[in-house]
Design a protein around this motif. Structure first.
Motif, short mmCIF file in Angstrom:
data_model
loop_
_atom_site.label_atom_id
_atom_site.label_comp_id
_atom_site.label_asym_id
_atom_site.label_seq_id
_atom_site.Cartn_x
_atom_site.Cartn_y
_atom_site.Cartn_z
N THR A 34 0.85 -1.19 0.00
CA THR A 34 0.00 0.00 0.00
C THR A 34 0.88 1.24 0.00
O THR A 34 2.11 1.14 0.08
N ARG A 42 -8.12 7.56 -0.35
CA ARG A 42 -9.32 6.70 -0.28
C ARG A 42 -10.03 6.74 1.06
O ARG A 42 -11.19 6.37 1.16
N CYS A 118 -20.28 -0.37 15.20
CA CYS A 118 -19.86 1.04 15.38
C CYS A 118 -20.99 1.97 15.80
O CYS A 118 -20.74 3.11 16.18
N ARG A 157 -4.61 -5.89 3.15
CA ARG A 157 -4.52 -4.43 2.96
C ARG A 157 -5.89 -3.78 2.82
O ARG A 157 -6.03 -2.57 2.97
N ASN A 158 -6.91 -4.58 2.47
CA ASN A 158 -8.26 -4.02 2.34
C ASN A 158 -8.82 -3.53 3.67
O ASN A 158 -9.68 -2.65 3.70
N MET A 221 -14.64 -7.87 5.74
CA MET A 221 -15.51 -6.79 5.29
C MET A 221 -15.63 -6.74 3.77
O MET A 221 -14.65 -6.94 3.07
N GLY A 223 -15.92 -4.04 1.62
CA GLY A 223 -15.77 -2.59 1.74
C GLY A 223 -16.70 -1.77 0.87
O GLY A 223 -17.33 -0.82 1.34
N ASN A 224 -16.77 -2.13 -0.41
CA ASN A 224 -17.59 -1.34 -1.34
C ASN A 224 -19.06 -1.32 -0.94
O ASN A 224 -19.71 -0.28 -0.99
N ASN A 261 -14.61 6.74 7.15
CA ASN A 261 -13.91 7.04 5.91
C ASN A 261 -14.28 8.47 5.54
O ASN A 261 -15.47 8.81 5.56
N ARG A 263 -14.53 9.85 2.82
CA ARG A 263 -15.44 9.94 1.66
C ARG A 263 -16.88 9.63 2.09
O ARG A 263 -17.82 10.20 1.55
N1 COA Z 1 -3.61 -0.05 -0.63
C1 COA Z 1 -3.57 -0.12 -1.98
N2 COA Z 1 -4.54 -0.68 -2.71
C2 COA Z 1 -5.59 -1.18 -2.06
C3 COA Z 1 -5.70 -1.14 -0.67
C4 COA Z 1 -4.64 -0.56 0.03
N3 COA Z 1 -4.64 -0.48 1.38
N4 COA Z 1 -6.85 -1.73 -0.30
C5 COA Z 1 -7.47 -2.10 -1.41
N5 COA Z 1 -6.71 -1.79 -2.48
C6 COA Z 1 -6.98 -2.03 -3.90
C7 COA Z 1 -7.97 -3.14 -4.10
O1 COA Z 1 -7.31 -4.38 -4.04
C8 COA Z 1 -8.50 -2.81 -5.47
O2 COA Z 1 -7.57 -3.27 -6.41
P1 COA Z 1 -8.07 -4.02 -7.76
O3 COA Z 1 -8.92 -3.01 -8.44
O4 COA Z 1 -6.80 -4.35 -8.42
O5 COA Z 1 -8.85 -5.19 -7.24
C9 COA Z 1 -8.47 -1.28 -5.52
O6 COA Z 1 -7.60 -0.88 -4.45
C10 COA Z 1 -9.80 -0.63 -5.33
O7 COA Z 1 -10.46 -1.27 -4.28
P2 COA Z 1 -11.88 -0.82 -3.82
O8 COA Z 1 -12.36 -1.75 -2.75
O9 COA Z 1 -12.77 -0.57 -4.99
O10 COA Z 1 -11.53 0.59 -3.17
P3 COA Z 1 -12.50 1.63 -2.55
O11 COA Z 1 -12.35 2.92 -3.23
O12 COA Z 1 -13.90 1.09 -2.36
O13 COA Z 1 -11.90 1.79 -1.08
C11 COA Z 1 -12.32 1.09 1.17
C12 COA Z 1 -11.85 0.69 -0.22
C13 COA Z 1 -12.26 -0.11 2.06
C14 COA Z 1 -11.42 2.19 1.68
C15 COA Z 1 -13.79 1.62 1.06
O14 COA Z 1 -14.58 0.71 0.33
C16 COA Z 1 -14.42 1.84 2.40
O15 COA Z 1 -14.01 2.67 3.18
N6 COA Z 1 -15.52 1.12 2.70
C17 COA Z 1 -16.22 1.26 3.94
C18 COA Z 1 -15.46 0.56 5.03
C19 COA Z 1 -15.95 0.93 6.40
O16 COA Z 1 -16.34 2.04 6.63
N7 COA Z 1 -15.92 -0.02 7.32
C20 COA Z 1 -16.24 0.18 8.66
C21 COA Z 1 -17.70 0.22 8.89
S1 COA Z 1 -18.07 0.68 10.53
#
Ligand code: COA
Length: 331
Positions: A34, A42, A118, A157-158, A221, A223-224, A261, A263
């Protein structure tokens, strides 16, 4: 379920505690594939606090509780109930609240946990209102405490970039003026349970060599999908709670959303048409500390003298379950 009552409960003290150890995005670059840039753009997070090996959730919660009591000018003997919201209890049983009661030497007042993901701090406020206005309790210590980093898969990393550890607390009692909880809205949808869960270690999948080998004791999770539901649910909760209070979005002085997040926080503000400067955020410093995010925001605003008497706050959260809630509060 929703309410706008004359009698109200109010917050008479706030406090929080976050462990000293800081884990930055640059530290994470050395642990998983990452970058600081990816994480910050993000999620809005720059760094988060990490509990030490010997700290459990109740240790953080006790410290936050002491600080809230001190801020209220009260002693432990002045409270008659402890509620702890957490998804990362010290032990499955006894409850974390009982460990907190021991830590505070609050003999022998009742103490219990609520497990709502949460959204736990807001569910706790609503519960406390019921307990106080029905005459069961006079003064409640409500604490949201979490050590999510101990159920985080540091190879994923997700998820591992998102969470941090902390506890936030408030003292609650019946209001003697116009301030306090004006209204609330709370909901749950168990059909969305699989979007965010810690599958192993409970009675469905008890801890075993196999469950551990499959990483089922870690937080998982989608995430999306969580993201999409979060924005929709927080928007719905805030609007319904405002309606129930007879207020409009223009009346809001601060929107204090769960810090999951940046966003999600900004999208919720846009959905509610609340100007960015009225949407509070400190996620860059702490990451997502689950139930602790909203009481930390309250404490920061309170201690920085940013809350004026009469200010209307909308506290807004979502979490595992799925659960979501909003509380409209007049400071
Ligand atoms: N560093 C670099 N790349 C990463 C990464 C990291 N830490 N984590 C994920 N990626 C990659 C993914 O593998 C994906 O790659 P791919 O397209 O090759 O598969 C790419 O980034 C996009 O992933 P995506 O899941 O679409 O990113 P996103 O913009 O949705 O952001 C989160 C991911 C998790 C930040 C976002 O979905 C989120 O915040 N969701 C809500 C989570 C939350 O609030 N949880 C708690 C609830 S109380």
């Amino acid at each position: 379920m929703e309410s706008q009552k004359k009698r109200k409960i109010k917050i008479t003290g706030t406090g929080f505690y976050a462990p000293d150890k800081i884990l930055t995005n640059f530290d994470l670059e050395k642990m998983v594939d990452t970058t600081d840039e990816w994480i910050f753009t993000r999620t809005g997070i720059r760094e988060r606090r990490i509990a030490s090996e010997d700290q459990a959730t109740s240790d953080l919660a006790v410290e936050a509780g002491k600080r809230a009591l001190k801020n209220a000018g009260l002693k432990v003997k002045d409270i008659d109930l402890i509620i702890v919201a957490t998804s990362t209890p010290d032990t499955i049983f006894p409850s974390t609240a009982c460990w907190v009661q021991k830590g505070l030497r609050a003999d022998h007042i009742p103490a219990f946990d609520i497990s709502v993901g949460c959204t736990g701090f807001l569910y706790g406020l609503i519960l406390a209102e019921g307990m106080i206005l029905s005459g069961i309790n006079k003064r409640i210590l409500l604490i949201g405490g979490e050590i999510l980093t101990k159920v985080t898969n540091w190879k994923d990393r997700n998820t591992c970039v998102l969470f941090g550890d902390a506890a936030g607390a408030v003292v609650l009692e019946e209001s003697d003026d116009d301030s306090g909880i004006l209204s609330y809205y709370w909901r749950a949808d168990g059909n969305l349970g699989n979007l965010l869960s810690q599958p192993g270690g409970g009675s469905r999948i008890p801890a075993s060599v196999q469950s551990i080998a499959q990483d089922l004791h870690y937080l998982q999770m989608k995430g999306n999908e969580v993201f999409k539901h979060a924005v929709k649910c927080m928007g719905e909760a805030a609007l319904e709670a405002l309606k129930s209070a007879g207020l409009k979005r223009e009346d809001v002085d601060y929107l204090i959303p769960h810090q999951a997040n940046i966003r999600i926080i900004e999208a919720t503000g846009r959905r509610l048409k609340i100007p960015r400067e009225k949407v509070y955020s400190n996620i860059h410093k702490y990451g997502n500390t689950s139930v602790a995010t909203i009481p930390i925001c309250l404490d920061e605003l309170h201690k920085a003298d940013k809350l004026k008497k009469g200010d209307v706050l909308v506290l807004d959260a979502f979490g595992a379950g799925f659960t979501w809630a909003a509380v409209v509060y007049r400071w």
